[in-house]
Design a protein around this motif. Structure first.
Motif, PDB file in Angstrom:
ATOM      1  N   PRO A  59       0.818  -1.216   0.000  1.00 42.88           N
ATOM      2  CA  PRO A  59       0.000   0.000   0.000  1.00 42.88           C
ATOM      3  C   PRO A  59       0.851   1.266   0.000  1.00 42.88           C
ATOM      4  O   PRO A  59       1.924   1.311   0.601  1.00 42.88           O
ATOM      5  CB  PRO A  59      -0.806  -0.116   1.304  1.00 42.88           C
ATOM      6  N   HIS A  60       0.369   2.273  -0.698  1.00 43.58           N
ATOM      7  CA  HIS A  60       1.003   3.590  -0.740  1.00 43.58           C
ATOM      8  C   HIS A  60      -0.067   4.662  -0.540  1.00 43.58           C
ATOM      9  O   HIS A  60      -1.224   4.485  -0.929  1.00 43.58           O
ATOM     10  CB  HIS A  60       1.683   3.841  -2.090  1.00 43.58           C
ATOM     11  N   HIS A  61       0.340   5.763   0.050  1.00 42.29           N
ATOM     12  CA  HIS A  61      -0.475   6.968   0.101  1.00 42.29           C
ATOM     13  C   HIS A  61       0.401   8.137  -0.293  1.00 42.29           C
ATOM     14  O   HIS A  61       1.577   8.197   0.072  1.00 42.29           O
ATOM     15  CB  HIS A  61      -1.024   7.215   1.513  1.00 42.29           C
ATOM     16  N   LEU A  62      -0.149   9.063  -1.050  1.00 40.61           N
ATOM     17  CA  LEU A  62       0.569  10.289  -1.371  1.00 40.61           C
ATOM     18  C   LEU A  62       0.100  11.357  -0.389  1.00 40.61           C
ATOM     19  O   LEU A  62      -1.076  11.748  -0.389  1.00 40.61           O
ATOM     20  CB  LEU A  62       0.271  10.721  -2.811  1.00 40.61           C
ATOM     21  N   THR A 324       5.690   2.596   7.902  1.00 39.08           N
ATOM     22  CA  THR A 324       4.745   2.927   8.965  1.00 39.08           C
ATOM     23  C   THR A 324       4.075   4.277   8.753  1.00 39.08           C
ATOM     24  O   THR A 324       2.881   4.447   8.963  1.00 39.08           O
ATOM     25  CB  THR A 324       5.463   2.953  10.333  1.00 39.08           C
ATOM     26  N   MET A 325       4.855   5.276   8.317  1.00 34.63           N
ATOM     27  CA  MET A 325       4.341   6.637   8.165  1.00 34.63           C
ATOM     28  C   MET A 325       4.043   6.992   6.709  1.00 34.63           C
ATOM     29  O   MET A 325       3.629   8.115   6.429  1.00 34.63           O
ATOM     30  CB  MET A 325       5.338   7.637   8.766  1.00 34.63           C
ATOM     31  N   ALA A 326       4.296   6.072   5.778  1.00 29.40           N
ATOM     32  CA  ALA A 326       3.986   6.282   4.361  1.00 29.40           C
ATOM     33  C   ALA A 326       4.609   7.555   3.800  1.00 29.40           C
ATOM     34  O   ALA A 326       4.015   8.229   2.972  1.00 29.40           O
ATOM     35  CB  ALA A 326       2.464   6.300   4.157  1.00 29.40           C
ATOM     36  N   GLN A 327       5.830   7.877   4.241  1.00 29.55           N
ATOM     37  CA  GLN A 327       6.422   9.143   3.833  1.00 29.55           C
ATOM     38  C   GLN A 327       7.419   9.023   2.680  1.00 29.55           C
ATOM     39  O   GLN A 327       7.922  10.027   2.189  1.00 29.55           O
ATOM     40  CB  GLN A 327       7.126   9.786   5.029  1.00 29.55           C
ATOM     41  N   PHE A 374      12.525  10.849  13.096  1.00 38.24           N
ATOM     42  CA  PHE A 374      11.212  10.613  13.694  1.00 38.24           C
ATOM     43  C   PHE A 374      10.725   9.202  13.371  1.00 38.24           C
ATOM     44  O   PHE A 374      10.156   8.512  14.223  1.00 38.24           O
ATOM     45  CB  PHE A 374      10.227  11.660  13.187  1.00 38.24           C
ATOM     46  N   GLN A 375      10.971   8.758  12.139  1.00 38.18           N
ATOM     47  CA  GLN A 375      10.599   7.397  11.763  1.00 38.18           C
ATOM     48  C   GLN A 375      11.344   6.376  12.622  1.00 38.18           C
ATOM     49  O   GLN A 375      10.764   5.388  13.079  1.00 38.18           O
ATOM     50  CB  GLN A 375      10.928   7.157  10.289  1.00 38.18           C
ATOM     51  N   VAL A 376      12.628   6.610  12.847  1.00 38.34           N
ATOM     52  CA  VAL A 376      13.431   5.690  13.655  1.00 38.34           C
ATOM     53  C   VAL A 376      12.864   5.581  15.067  1.00 38.34           C
ATOM     54  O   VAL A 376      12.705   4.478  15.613  1.00 38.34           O
ATOM     55  CB  VAL A 376      14.902   6.159  13.701  1.00 38.34           C
ATOM     56  N   VAL A 377      12.548   6.720  15.678  1.00 39.50           N
ATOM     57  CA  VAL A 377      12.009   6.720  17.034  1.00 39.50           C
ATOM     58  C   VAL A 377      10.654   6.003  17.078  1.00 39.50           C
ATOM     59  O   VAL A 377      10.378   5.194  17.974  1.00 39.50           O
ATOM     60  CB  VAL A 377      11.877   8.168  17.562  1.00 39.50           C
ATOM     61  N   THR A 378       9.799   6.292  16.092  1.00 42.77           N
ATOM     62  CA  THR A 378       8.471   5.670  16.043  1.00 42.77           C
ATOM     63  C   THR A 378       8.572   4.159  15.912  1.00 42.77           C
ATOM     64  O   THR A 378       7.913   3.401  16.634  1.00 42.77           O
ATOM     65  CB  THR A 378       7.669   6.246  14.867  1.00 42.77           C
ATOM     66  N   ASP A 379       9.405   3.699  14.984  1.00 37.08           N
ATOM     67  CA  ASP A 379       9.526   2.261  14.759  1.00 37.08           C
ATOM     68  C   ASP A 379      10.184   1.549  15.938  1.00 37.08           C
ATOM     69  O   ASP A 379       9.854   0.407  16.248  1.00 37.08           O
ATOM     70  CB  ASP A 379      10.324   1.999  13.482  1.00 37.08           C
TER      71      ASP A 379
END
Length: 467
Positions: A59-62, A324-327, A374-379
């Protein structure tokens, strides 16, 4: 005008080629796949084997950040994606009545579509650019490097069919590209790489809504996660949606989730999975698994400066982040947009200079690295929770409470959406006094709050996943 060589024809590479070509530059994209997206989206999505792009079927989101780039720089691409079936959803439409508009709300819109939709729209636009050319089935195998320069100067690329000179090489080849080895093999210092394992495994399955229906329920669709597993629904284009389950990579139940019957039974124990699967949707594929992911930051600049001039990275070549954050797509489009502006002929920048490489790195550190961190901390928090099967008190509980509060409080939802769409950092959005006060009041009204209490308990989960 400068000649550019782009390694890789994914979203970042296509966008970089399109935006630089529209500024008058000659661009050649070197893509390992021997074919381009066509206009049978389902065939391209489900039947096109793409071992070099394992995330293509996920899955992807823009997000709003990327949507803003397309609307400003390539509105034709955005309109094409909508014609191909992509759908817009405003984050504040979670509420039955959208709260009064505030500046910036216009960017809190997610474009719901499979990756193939955006790739097709970008490919169609690039085909119409006379200065752009894509060499399909011709992957880059090395770089042309002048080692006598200081730092060494990249002057083009090599493929099995020949050598191609370029004033700037744009590395959009992703995390598996051999750029680091090519540079060190030519005598350059190695790139600086930072890696963080996530410990999360993903299982997804695609479905089509019943005939005549293009969308499912407005809610619930958000991620629901407990102390050992989670579930999310990703609405997409043309009546399709994906259900995703995620667990720790060492969870003994992991293997059984590949079984479609087990997968669906497990997904139905979470509110988002149950709400969407009860619509009578048709499954379109087996359960697709992804694991062994890491968050990876790669810099072509070390403490001595650029390891080479004449080459810059964008997309996963710089920052490969867990979904996780689809960024990922948004950060790639940010980099493509910035690069196109910097090589604009009116600015007079020499794209092959060490200063150009250093400035690109400085921009990435200011603009992309905070989101990587931020992604690292979240994961890390998710992985620890899944590994220990407990939700510890402290910041993690407070963040979970913020997410719960957002479901009933439009102002907190707006803050959450601004972070999700890369419009504000967590510190800026969540640290605002109004947001903090609202979350504290919510917690005071829910003294016995247990984060993510919805979903199965471990005993029920093990019974479902037993094989």
């Amino acid at each position: 005008m400068a000649d550019f060589a782009v390694i890789g024809g994914g979203i970042g590479g296509l966008a970089a080629a399109l935006l630089t070509a529209r500024r008058g530059h000659r661009v050649t994209v070197f893509e390992r796949d021997s074919r381009a997206p066509g206009h049978d989206l389902d065939q391209d999505f489900f039947d096109w084997r793409r071992p070099g792009v394992p995330q293509a079927a996920q899955p992807h989101h823009l997000l709003g950040a990327a949507r803003a780039v397309l609307l400003a720089e390539a509105p034709d691409v955005y309109e094409s994606a909508l014609r191909l079936g992509a759908r817009e959803r405003h984050e504040l439409d979670w509420f039955d009545e959208r709260p009064p508009h505030r500046p910036g709300d216009e960017n809190l819109v997610v474009l719901q579509a499979r990756r193939i939709v955006l790739e097709t729209a970008l490919t169609d636009a690039l085909r119409a650019e006379p200065r752009a050319h894509v060499r399909y089935g011709e992957p880059v195998t090395g770089l042309l490097v002048d080692p006598s320069a200081s730092p060494p100067r990249v002057r083009g690329v090599r493929t099995q069919l020949g050598a191609y000179e370029a004033e700037l090489v744009i590395d959009a080849g992703g995390r598996r590209c051999g750029t680091g080895d090519w540079l060190t093999g030519a005598g350059c210092r190695p790139p600086v790489v930072e890696r963080h394992r996530t410990g999360i495994a993903y299982f997804c399955r695609w479905y089509r809504l019943p005939d005549g229906r293009l969308d499912g329920p407005t809610r619930p669709w958000t991620v629901t996660g407990g102390t050992f597993a989670g579930c999310a629904v990703f609405p997409a284009d043309n009546g399709l949606f994906a259900v995703t389950l995620f667990v720790h990579t060492e969870d003994p139940s992991r293997g059984s989730l590949r079984d479609p019957a087990v997968f669906e039974a497990a997904a139905r124990t979470f509110p988002p999975g149950a709400a969407w699967l009860e619509l009578g949707a048709e499954p379109l594929c087996p359960v697709l698994a992804t694991a062994g992911l890491d968050n990876r930051w790669s810099a072509l600049v070390d403490e001595q400066g650029p390891v080479a001039a004449g080459i810059v990275g964008i997309g996963d070549s710089i920052t490969h982040t867990n979904p996780t954050m689809a960024q990922g797509a948004s950060l790639a489009l940010w980099a493509a947009h910035r690069l196109a502006r910097e090589v604009d002929g009116e600015r007079g920048r020499d794209p092959g200079s060490p200063d150009f490489a250093a400035d690109h790195h400085d921009w990435a550190m200011r603009t992309l690295k905070p989101w990587f961190d931020f992604q690292v901390v979240t994961d890390s928090a998710i992985g620890e929770r899944f590994a220990n099967r407990e939700f510890r008190a402290g910041p993690a509980r407070e963040m979970a409470a913020l997410f719960e509060c957002a479901l009933v409080d439009p102002e907190v939802m707006r803050a959450r959406a601004r972070v999700r769409h890369l419009a504000a950092t967590p510190t800026e959005a969540y640290g605002a006094p109004e947001v903090r006060e609202r979350v504290e009041s919510w917690l005071a009204a829910h003294p016995d709050y247990v984060p993510n209490a919805v979903g199965p308990d471990r005993k029920e989960w093990e019974k479902i996943t037993a094989t």
